[in-house]
Design a protein around this motif. Structure first.
Motif, mmCIF file in Angstrom:
data_model
loop_
_atom_site.group_PDB
_atom_site.id
_atom_site.type_symbol
_atom_site.label_atom_id
_atom_site.label_comp_id
_atom_site.label_asym_id
_atom_site.label_seq_id
_atom_site.Cartn_x
_atom_site.Cartn_y
_atom_site.Cartn_z
ATOM 1 N N ARG A 49 70.374 75.739 -37.081
ATOM 2 C CA ARG A 49 70.094 77.006 -36.411
ATOM 3 C C ARG A 49 70.382 78.180 -37.345
ATOM 4 O O ARG A 49 69.514 79.014 -37.596
ATOM 5 C CB ARG A 49 70.940 77.147 -35.140
ATOM 6 N N ASP A 50 71.603 78.234 -37.878
ATOM 7 C CA ASP A 50 71.965 79.330 -38.776
ATOM 8 C C ASP A 50 71.503 79.060 -40.202
ATOM 9 O O ASP A 50 71.190 79.989 -40.948
ATOM 10 C CB ASP A 50 73.481 79.553 -38.751
ATOM 11 N N LYS A 51 71.505 77.810 -40.582
ATOM 12 C CA LYS A 51 70.923 77.378 -41.856
ATOM 13 C C LYS A 51 70.587 75.906 -41.720
ATOM 14 O O LYS A 51 71.187 75.200 -40.906
ATOM 15 C CB LYS A 51 71.856 77.633 -43.037
ATOM 16 N N THR A 52 69.622 75.438 -42.497
ATOM 17 C CA THR A 52 69.174 74.052 -42.385
ATOM 18 C C THR A 52 69.800 73.187 -43.472
ATOM 19 O O THR A 52 70.402 73.696 -44.434
ATOM 20 C CB THR A 52 67.650 73.953 -42.505
ATOM 21 N N ILE A 53 69.639 71.880 -43.321
ATOM 22 C CA ILE A 53 70.119 70.957 -44.352
ATOM 23 C C ILE A 53 69.383 71.203 -45.666
ATOM 24 O O ILE A 53 69.968 71.134 -46.748
ATOM 25 C CB ILE A 53 69.935 69.493 -43.881
ATOM 26 N N GLU A 54 68.099 71.536 -45.567
ATOM 27 C CA GLU A 54 67.340 71.852 -46.781
ATOM 28 C C GLU A 54 67.879 73.106 -47.449
ATOM 29 O O GLU A 54 67.871 73.218 -48.686
ATOM 30 C CB GLU A 54 65.852 72.005 -46.455
#
Length: 300
Positions: A49-54
């Motif tokens: 949500r706030d940042k992705t795994i990518e």
């Protein structure tokens, strides 16, 4: 670096296990030791949500461990469950109470379930002012998955367990819960868990007056973190991993704990953390993930 969705560190240890079972100074000591080792902790950040795994990959993280647990409560699936004031769910209730929120659930509380979470909910409700608390369980005491010690303490504190009964409908007036309609059960043939399957006894319906009902019948994995990554999942919605190394189908991503095992003990999650840590070190150093392991996985 640990990215923690909650405003506090500790996950289910901090917001799922009541203080009387796990003192907060014990958690604090472990977390202090962790930070002293040089681990950076970022709270209030939800991956997916706030940042992705990518995004993490782009930021230079070469390996990721997913330990998001199983924080989503399973619903009863009965009429009146959604949108009725007075219906809460086990881990959600515990999270709210253990993060300091005042939750008014009234005096008469029905808790549904036979596991340790159900017992934690009932004993927490007693400690926060609900003096008429009882557990509704669809099998007998012998089949309850909760530990025998927890069941003993529960009964010592005055919580009654209504055996061989299950909720079928929630009654409400003006949107607020007034009662829980239940049906008597009897035990039939064993199911896949090895326990005898509960079967409804037709015409045995009865109503329990209540201020609140709190189902605590299991949890499932929240897959917000998956955004942008195609993970293989089991039929239970947990991450499919290599049974020895805990590596997912994505080479640089590992997973362990409840989001692999389903709702289990903290001890098993801790051990799987060690398994994954060894795998990650080997992966980063270009070594074999399987040869001469110190911590082989034991719980899959």
């Amino acid at each position: 670096t640990i990215f923690e969705s909650l405003p506090v560190l500790g996950g289910m240890l901090a917001v799922g296990i009541p203080h009387y079972r796990l003192p907060r100074d014990s958690i604090g000591a472990e977390l202090y030791a962790l930070k002293s080792c040089g681990v950076k902790v970022v709270t209030g950040v939800t991956i997916g949500r706030d940042k992705t795994i990518e995004d993490l990959r782009k930021e230079g993280f070469e390996a990721v461990f997913i330990g998001v647990g199983a924080h989503v409560s399973r619903k009863l699936g009965v009429e009146g469950e959604d949108g009725t004031t007075g219906v809460l769910h086990g881990v959600d209730y515990l999270r709210r109470v253990l993060t300091g929120e005042e939750v008014n659930i009234g005096r008469n509380v029905v808790v549904v379930g036979g596991g340790n979470v159900a017992i934690d909910v009932a004993r927490t409700a007693l400690r926060t002012g609900s003096d008429q608390v009882f557990i509704l369980y669809r099998r007998t005491k012998e089949e309850m998955p909760a530990s025998k010690a927890e069941i003993h303490h529960l009964e010592e504190e005055g919580v009654r367990i209504e055996m061989l009964a299950a909720p079928v409908k929630i009654h409400a007036e003006n949107g607020r819960l007034t009662g829980v309609e239940c049906i008597r059960m009897e035990l039939g043939e064993p199911d896949e868990s090895g326990r005898r399957r509960p079967v409804e006894k037709k015409g045995s319906n009865f109503i329990i007056k209540a201020d609140s009902i709190i189902p605590a019948i299991s949890q499932k994995v929240d897959h917000t973190a998956d955004k942008g990554v195609e993970f293989k999942l089991t039929s239970w919605g947990t991450y499919e991993v290599d049974p020895l190394t805990l590596q997912t189908n994505v080479e640089w991503i590992f997973a362990g704990g409840d989001n692999v095992l389903g709702p289990q003990t903290a001890a098993k999650a801790v051990y799987q953390g060690k398994v994954a840590a060894e795998s990650i070190q080997r992966y980063l150093e270009g070594q074999s993930l399987v040869k001469d392991r110190k911590f082989p996985c034991k719980f899959l």
